[in-house]
Design an enzyme around this catalytic site. Structure first.
Site, mmCIF file in Angstrom:
data_model
loop_
_atom_site.group_PDB
_atom_site.id
_atom_site.type_symbol
_atom_site.label_atom_id
_atom_site.label_comp_id
_atom_site.label_asym_id
_atom_site.label_seq_id
_atom_site.Cartn_x
_atom_site.Cartn_y
_atom_site.Cartn_z
ATOM 1 N N HIS A 169 0.849 -1.202 0.000
ATOM 2 C CA HIS A 169 0.000 0.000 0.000
ATOM 3 C C HIS A 169 0.883 1.251 0.000
ATOM 4 C CE1 HIS A 169 1.138 -0.485 4.216
ATOM 5 N NE2 HIS A 169 0.955 0.808 4.360
ATOM 6 N N ASP A 202 0.721 5.050 1.874
ATOM 7 C CA ASP A 202 -0.020 5.613 3.016
ATOM 8 C C ASP A 202 -0.952 6.725 2.533
ATOM 9 O OD1 ASP A 202 1.191 3.876 4.733
ATOM 10 O OD2 ASP A 202 2.734 5.278 5.377
ATOM 11 N N HIS A 248 4.797 0.148 -0.022
ATOM 12 C CA HIS A 248 5.515 -0.698 0.938
ATOM 13 C C HIS A 248 4.609 -1.805 1.454
ATOM 14 C CE1 HIS A 248 3.811 2.811 3.043
ATOM 15 N NE2 HIS A 248 3.655 2.031 4.105
ATOM 16 N N ARG A 283 6.555 -9.150 15.557
ATOM 17 C CA ARG A 283 7.125 -7.842 15.237
ATOM 18 C C ARG A 283 6.119 -6.764 15.621
ATOM 19 N NH1 ARG A 283 6.929 -4.342 10.874
ATOM 20 N NH2 ARG A 283 8.834 -3.154 10.546
HETATM 21 O O1 LIG Z 1 5.116 -2.053 10.249
HETATM 22 C C1 LIG Z 1 5.751 -1.293 9.506
HETATM 23 O O2 LIG Z 1 6.995 -1.230 9.497
HETATM 24 C C2 LIG Z 1 5.012 -0.400 8.524
HETATM 25 C C3 LIG Z 1 3.594 -0.107 8.917
HETATM 26 C C4 LIG Z 1 2.838 0.606 7.846
HETATM 27 O O3 LIG Z 1 3.238 0.694 6.716
HETATM 28 C C5 LIG Z 1 1.523 1.209 8.156
HETATM 29 O O4 LIG Z 1 1.047 1.087 9.299
HETATM 30 O O5 LIG Z 1 0.944 1.850 7.235
HETATM 31 FE FE LIG Z 2 2.113 2.106 5.548
#
Ligand SMILES: O=C(O)CCC(=O)C(=O)O
Ligand SMILES: [Fe+2]
Length: 198
Positions: free
Chosen positions: A78, A80, A134, A144
């Site tokens: 996605h 952001d 990403h 994680r």
């Molecule tokens: O967990 C991560 O490193 C990225 C999280 C992410 O991309 C998001 O919450 O939009």
């Molecule tokens: Fe994100």
């Protein structure tokens, strides 16, 4: 994975680590937006008018261990939906960025913050700043965690490319969110800013 969304305005000033994170990251976000806006000759008052503790929020991400990490994605690809996002990750690898058609792993560093440009700054900057696609891959043996601070506006904020000719049509953040929901429902994925290309 599990996610929890917390608007900044409802975070109690209780001395917790979440509270501490917000108090450290909020002024950083303000400084960043001033620098990014100045580069484009966009007035900082635009952000002061449209963004506040009611419109920015934290997302707490938890990626549990997964017995089939090659078959399951921790967080789907996605971009952001914010102006930008400040991410703090722990020491576990998982975050990947799309670069030239390949997924590149971001080296985990719990002492560093990652700043991702979101779709709204991409539109506002007329593509000068790019929102990077990403995703997070799942891990078999270790859990994680990450925290993402989304610097975004109210739903009635008008997003308009600052340069001419504009690449994107003018839209409100509410319209963008509606379109995203519609795409998720009908196409099963977020299509994003390309919906607003002229
Ligand atoms: O967990 C991560 O490193 C990225 C999280 C992410 O991309 C998001 O919450 O939009
Ligand atoms: Fe994100």
């Amino acid at each position: 994975m599990s996610q929890q969304h917390i608007p900044l305005s409802v975070l109690a000033e209780d001395g917790s680590s979440v509270d501490g994170f917000v108090r450290a990251v909020s002024p950083l976000a303000e400084s960043l937006v001033q620098i990014l806006a100045e580069e484009l000759n966009i007035k900082f008052s635009y952000f002061q008018h449209n963004c506040s503790a009611n419109t920015c929020y934290l997302r707490l991400n938890r990626y549990p261990t997964c017995p089939f990490p090659s078959k399951i994605v921790g967080l789907l690809p996605h971009e952001d939906p914010s102006f930008f996002t400040i991410v703090h990750q722990d020491h576990i690898e998982g975050l990947q960025l799309m670069k030239d058609g390949n997924w590149i792993s971001v080296k985990p560093n719990s002492q560093a913050l990652i700043v991702n440009i979101g779709d709204l700054f991409r539109a506002l900057s007329n593509g000068v700043y790019t929102s990077v696609k990403h995703r997070v891959i799942a891990a078999e043996k270790v859990e994680r965690f990450s925290v993402a601070f989304f610097y975004g506006p109210s739903i009635d904020a008008v997003i308009e490319s600052y340069a001419t000719p504009p690449l994107y049509r003018k839209f409100t953040f509410g319209e963008y969110q509606e379109q995203t929901m519609k795409d998720l429902k009908e196409a099963g994925e977020k299509v994003g800013l390309s919906r607003f290309l002229l």
